[in-house]
Structures are given as structure tokens and as C-alpha cells.
Write an enzyme that holds these catalytic residues in place. Structure first.
Site, PDB file in Angstrom:
ATOM      1  CE  LYS A 273       7.040  31.037  44.757  1.00  0.00           C
ATOM      2  NZ  LYS A 273       8.408  31.074  44.248  1.00  0.00           N
ATOM      3  NE  ARG A 347      12.996  40.177  40.484  1.00  0.00           N
ATOM      4  CZ  ARG A 347      13.909  39.313  40.050  1.00  0.00           C
ATOM      5  NH1 ARG A 347      14.625  39.613  38.969  1.00  0.00           N
ATOM      6  NH2 ARG A 347      14.133  38.180  40.684  1.00  0.00           N
TER       7      ARG A 347
HETATM    8  N1  BES Z   1       9.363  34.609  47.064  1.00  0.00           N
HETATM    9  C1  BES Z   1      10.199  34.052  46.076  1.00  0.00           C
HETATM   10  C2  BES Z   1      11.618  33.774  46.556  1.00  0.00           C
HETATM   11  C3  BES Z   1      11.809  32.777  47.660  1.00  0.00           C
HETATM   12  C4  BES Z   1      12.185  31.474  47.377  1.00  0.00           C
HETATM   13  C5  BES Z   1      11.690  33.148  48.986  1.00  0.00           C
HETATM   14  C6  BES Z   1      12.398  30.574  48.386  1.00  0.00           C
HETATM   15  C7  BES Z   1      11.894  32.239  50.014  1.00  0.00           C
HETATM   16  C8  BES Z   1      12.268  30.960  49.710  1.00  0.00           C
HETATM   17  C9  BES Z   1      10.295  35.011  44.886  1.00  0.00           C
HETATM   18  O1  BES Z   1       9.198  35.805  44.637  1.00  0.00           O
HETATM   19  C10 BES Z   1      10.501  34.169  43.676  1.00  0.00           C
HETATM   20  O2  BES Z   1       9.641  33.381  43.385  1.00  0.00           O
HETATM   21  N2  BES Z   1      11.632  34.349  43.015  1.00  0.00           N
HETATM   22  C11 BES Z   1      11.947  33.582  41.862  1.00  0.00           C
HETATM   23  C12 BES Z   1      12.619  34.494  40.872  1.00  0.00           C
HETATM   24  C13 BES Z   1      12.812  33.902  39.515  1.00  0.00           C
HETATM   25  C14 BES Z   1      11.474  33.690  38.850  1.00  0.00           C
HETATM   26  C15 BES Z   1      13.668  34.839  38.699  1.00  0.00           C
HETATM   27  C16 BES Z   1      12.895  32.472  42.294  1.00  0.00           C
HETATM   28  O3  BES Z   1      13.719  32.668  43.163  1.00  0.00           O
HETATM   29  O4  BES Z   1      12.757  31.370  41.753  1.00  0.00           O
HETATM   30 ZN    ZN Z   2       7.731  34.824  43.452  1.00  0.00          ZN
END
Ligand code: BES
Ligand code: ZN
Ligand code: ZN
Length: 495
Positions: A273, A347
Site C-alpha cells: 500500500k 477475502r
Molecule cells: N483492508 C483493506 C480495505 C480497507 C481500505 C479497509 C480502507 C479499511 C479502509 C483491504 O484488504 C484492501 O486492501 N482491499 C483492496 C482490494 C483491492 C486490491 C481489490 C482495496 O480496497 O483497495
Molecule cells: Zn489489503
């Protein structure tokens, strides 16, 4: 903070401040507000006229005196959700108390429209949630705190019921605050092992209605949890698969499983990230924290249904051992998954957690809670969680429980035409969609591949689980414990 229900007339209340809630409307008449001492009456009418006070929700008039101050607060329409307005008013009163240094606060519930058990419960809940502060890491906490909160009633007849309602609120608020602490505490401390310890502690203090099983990496390998373990392999922290069971002391054949996402820190893994996106990712175990907070209430609330709590706890880190984009893993139910983005890890952990509990315990209903997608925050904002379900009756009951509990959820579709977006060319599934749209929906569709046609609801709590600005007047910044109140209301409605 001490909290109590007392019977008294307004004039005899001994406190730094007496909060007087009033209904609003076009017929509002400042002259008719009872319970304001005669000496303050004309002052109140002048001030009310000055700020055009009509009892609208959020409006307030503060009458300062040498003795007890009086804080008149608008509740809005008497036909609205009065319990919700009272909770908001209570939170606002706590803000005023901190500003003005009140230590002893009394809140009047006078008259049969206001004096109801559910209002006593709502007030007590909002008071305890307002009183919460996460200050374990602060050298000094300069906050001025309310020490004594009194709910003042003018009718002693149902006192036992009101005290019960207050105790119930204390139990629920404690559960919410357990979840808030777990979310707020940094990931350096809240590791998967620590979550397992927290579960152990909850079971220990709850007596015989709760049981706990914790599976380590080896045990999970034996069960074939390839998806969950793939997430965990980049981290120095050992994964811990947590299974809590509540067996109702009341006769029941029904069972329900709550599966909480327990990623104790989500760096994204090799699909790292950006710095900004990582800043709050200690909150990625908020689903797990809510399940634990919820379990902390069960021995006291004793709902009439058997309940499982499942948390596939892990950290998501990049390292030489981490899962690579393009790797293919096999999940516990046999489906293979091409992991194209290691940041779509939630997931993967939920897939195996749901397979495990369905195969092992065959619950009647499965509900998962997860800070799953940023897309859900884009779609519904920071205060509203998404619900997706393969069962109309379950969705309806769940949304009704959420409304009664005062938590905001909105239903999103499991759109059949998007199913193909999570199918891989070279494996059964891919962990991100082939396009960049509707990310919450495709995440939900991915999860549906692991529920074996069970009645199931998926709650995407990415928005409200961690508040960057206050969620309400009584839930401030940080972990919110979102979901605990709805889970309680939901299981209590099961007949
Ligand atoms: N934990 C994150 C989602 C999240 C984002 C929670 C902001 C709380 C606040 C999750 O694991 C994630 O990173 N999801 C990605 C999915 C994408 C790579 C398809 C996302 O939402 O960007
Ligand atoms: Zn994630
Ligand atoms: Zn995550």
C-alpha cells in the site's frame, strides 16, 4: 464513571448540570418547558428566542447559575426515532460537560413519552460510549471527565425495569469498548497471538457458556487452509485461527456463525500500500474485534441461540517469504485461487474461515464482518456499512436489527452478471476482479464461492469501523466497535 437511575423532581436534583431534553416542532413554546426553575424561566425564554430555539435536534440552550446549570436540548420530532435522538443528545451533553468541567451530570427522562426502558438503555449506552477514551499511551490525560451520570426519572413504578435496562446498556457498551480498545491498540501489540490471548481472557471471565479452540499454523495446514496461510506466510507473526463457541443455557437447536476479518496489520504485502493508505491499517482486524466484543457480552445477555465466532487471524506483510502476485493457492474447500494482488487478502482469510465453520459445525446462518474494500468507503462513505446476502429473509432481519441497534447499513447486490469477473483463466478464482469497478460487489461474489449455499450475509465495515472523524456525538475518532450492537440485537431477535 458511576452511572445510576434515580427518582427525583427536577428542583431537587443535586448535580453540576441537569440536562432537559425537549421535543421540537412548529408548536414549540418556550413558556411550556417544564422543569426549569422559576428563577430561570424568563432567562430561558429570552435565550430561546435569541437563538430561535424550537427543539430541533442538535439545538441547545445553556442556563448557567450559581448552583445547578440547566442544559435544554432539542430532540426534534416526537414521532422520529426518539431513542436515537436521546443518544445524540446525551453525547452532545458529554461534549458540553468536558468543555465546562461538569463532573456530576443528571439527565431528565420525565413524562411518559420519554420515560421508557429503551430510552434509559439508549441514554446509558451513549453515556458510557461517550466516556470512552483511549489514553493508555498518553503520559497525561488532561481530559475533564464526568464522574457521576444520573438518569433522573419522575416515576418510581418501573424502577426495577429501568435499572435492568441500564445494566443491559452497561453490558453492551462494555462489549463495544472491548472492540474499540482492540482496534485502537497498535498492531505492534495486537498480533494474531494477542487476539488469541484476548479470546482466552474473554472465555476465562465468562464461565462455562463459552469455549475456545485456537489452531496454529500446522493445524491449519492439515486442514488445507491454503488461502488463509498464503496471507500469513510473509509475516514473522504466527497465524492463529480462533474458534469461539457460545452454547446457550436456554433450549435451542439453532446456531449462527460470525466470522470476523482479523488482519492485525494490512501493509498490502508485496502489492504494498502507499504510505497514506497504510496509516490506519491496524484497523484491519475490526471485524475480529467486533466478534470478540460481542462474545464478551454473551454470558451476561444469554441469547437463545448457539453462536460460533471465527477469526482467521494473521498479519499481511511483504518479505522474502511472502506470497507473490501470480501465485496460485488451494483453499480449504478445494477451489484454487490465483492471487493477483496480495492486498486483496481479507477475502482469502475469510474463505477458509467460512469453509472451516460450515464443514465443522454446519451452522444455520453465517455472517461475516470485514474491513474488506476501500471501494465500500467510496460507495457508502465513512459512516455506512455495506450488506450483501444470498437470502432475502436474512437480509431483511439483519437490516431490521441494525436499525433497532442504531448502526447504519445499506444493502448492495450480489450481481450475477459480475460473477465472471472473479474467475481466473488458469485457476478456479482470482482474488481481484478483471476490471476496476464495483470492487465491493466482486469481493462479495468471491466470498459467496465459499458459503456452500448457506444463508449468509457479508458486512463490509471498511467505512465505519475506524472513524477519522466522529461517527456520532457519542462515538469519537478511532475504533468504533461497529457491528457489536447489531450482532447483539440480531441474535436476541432469533426466536
Ligand atoms: N483492508 C483493506 C480495505 C480497507 C481500505 C479497509 C480502507 C479499511 C479502509 C483491504 O484488504 C484492501 O486492501 N482491499 C483492496 C482490494 C483491492 C486490491 C481489490 C482495496 O480496497 O483497495
Ligand atoms: Zn489489503
Ligand atoms: Zn485488508
Amino acid at each position: 464513571m458511576k452511572i445510576s437511575v434515580v427518582k427525583s423532581e427536577a428542583a431537587k436534583v443535586s448535580a453540576d448540570v441537569l440536562v432537559i431534553p425537549v421535543f421540537g416542532g412548529t408548536d414549540f413554546d418556550a413558556k411550556k418547558v417544564k422543569d426549569i426553575p422559576d428563577a430561570l424561566r424568563s432567562k430561558f425564554q429570552k435565550m430561546a428566542a435569541g437563538v430561535k430555539f424550537t427543539g430541533k435536534a442538535g439545538q441547545q440552550v445553556l442556563l448557567q447559575t450559581e448552583g445547578t446549570d440547566h442544559l435544554v436540548m432539542g430532540l426534534g420530532d416526537r414521532k422520529g426515532d426518539v431513542a436515537a435522538s436521546l443518544r445524540e443528545a446525551c453525547g452532545a451533553a458529554f461534549h458540553a460537560a468536558r468543555r465546562l468541567g461538569y463532573k456530576r451530570m443528571a439527565f431528565a427522562l420525565f413524562g411518559k413519552e420519554l420515560l421508557k426502558e429503551e430510552h434509559v438503555e439508549g441514554l446509558a449506552l451513549a453515556a458510557i460510549l461517550s466516556d470512552y477514551a483511549f489514553d493508555t499511551f498518553k503520559k497525561e490525560n488532561g481530559e475533564r471527565k464526568v464522574e457521576d451520570f444520573m438518569i433522573v426519572v419522575d416515576e418510581a413504578r418501573d424502577m426495577m425495569k429501568f435499572r435492568k435496562a441500564m445494566e443491559r446498556a452497561e453490558t453492551i457498551a462494555d462489549g463495544v469498548n472491548v472492540a474499540r480498545d482492540l482496534v485502537n491498540t497498535p498492531a505492534q501489540e495486537i498480533t494474531p497471538s494477542h487476539l488469541a490471548e484476548a479470546a482466552k481472557e474473554i472465555v476465562k471471565v465468562s464461565g462455562s457458556v463459552l469455549k475456545l479452540t485456537v489452531l496454529d499454523r500446522k493445524a491449519c495446514q492439515k486442514l488445507g487452509m491454503g488461502a488463509y496461510l498464503a496471507v500469513s506466510q510473509g509475516s514473522e507473526e504466527e497465524p492463529k485461527f480462533i474458534h469461539l463457541t457460545y452454547t446457550s443455557p436456554r433450549p435451542t437447536k439453532k446456531s449462527i456463525a460470525f466470522v470476523g476479518k482479523g488482519v492485525t496489520f494490512d501493509s498490502g504485502g508485496l502489492s504494498l500500500k502507499p504510505a497514506d493508505g497504510m496509516m490506519t491499517m491496524k484497523c484491519d482486524m475490526a471485524g475480529a474485534a467486533a466478534v470478540l466484543g460481542f462474545f464478551a457480552t454473551l454470558a451476561r445477555l444469554k441469547p437463545r441461540v448457539n453462536i460460533h465466532g471465527v477469526i482467521a487471524a494473521t498479519e499481511n506483510m511483504p518479505s522474502g517469504k511472502a506470497i507473490r502476485p501470480g501465485d496460485i493457492v488451494k483453499s480449504m474447500n478445494g477451489k484454487t485461487i490465483e492471487i493477483l494482488n496480495t492486498d486483496a487478502e481479507g477475502r482469502l482469510t475469510l474463505a477458509d474461515a467460512m469453509t472451516y465453520i460450515i464443514r465443522k459445525e454446519n451452522p444455520d446462518v453465517v455472517i461475516d464482518l470485514a474491513t474488506l474494500t476501500g471501494a465500500c468507503v467510496v460507495a457508502l462513505g465513512e459512516e455506512v456499512a455495506g450488506v450483501m446476502s444470498n437470502d432475502r429473509g436474512l437480509a431483511k432481519n439483519f437490516l431490521a436489527a441494525a436499525k433497532n441497534a442504531g448502526e447504519k447499513f445499506w444493502e448492495l447486490p450480489l450481481e450475477d452478471r459480475y460473477r465472471s469477473l472473479v474467475v481466473s483463466d488458469i485457476a478456479d478464482l482470482r482474488n481481484i476482479a478483471t476490471n476496476k469497478y464495483g470492487g465491493t460487489l466482486t469481493a462479495g461474489l468471491f466470498l459467496e464461492e465459499f458459503v456452500e449455499k448457506k444463508p449468509w450475509a457479508h458486512l463490509d465495515i471498511a467505512g465505519p469501523a475506524f472513524a477519522e472523524k466522529p461517527l456520532s456525538s457519542y462515538i469519537g475518532r478511532g475504533g468504533t466497535g461497529f457491528g457489536v450492537r447489531t450482532m447483539i440485537t440480531f441474535v436476541e431477535a432469533i426466536k
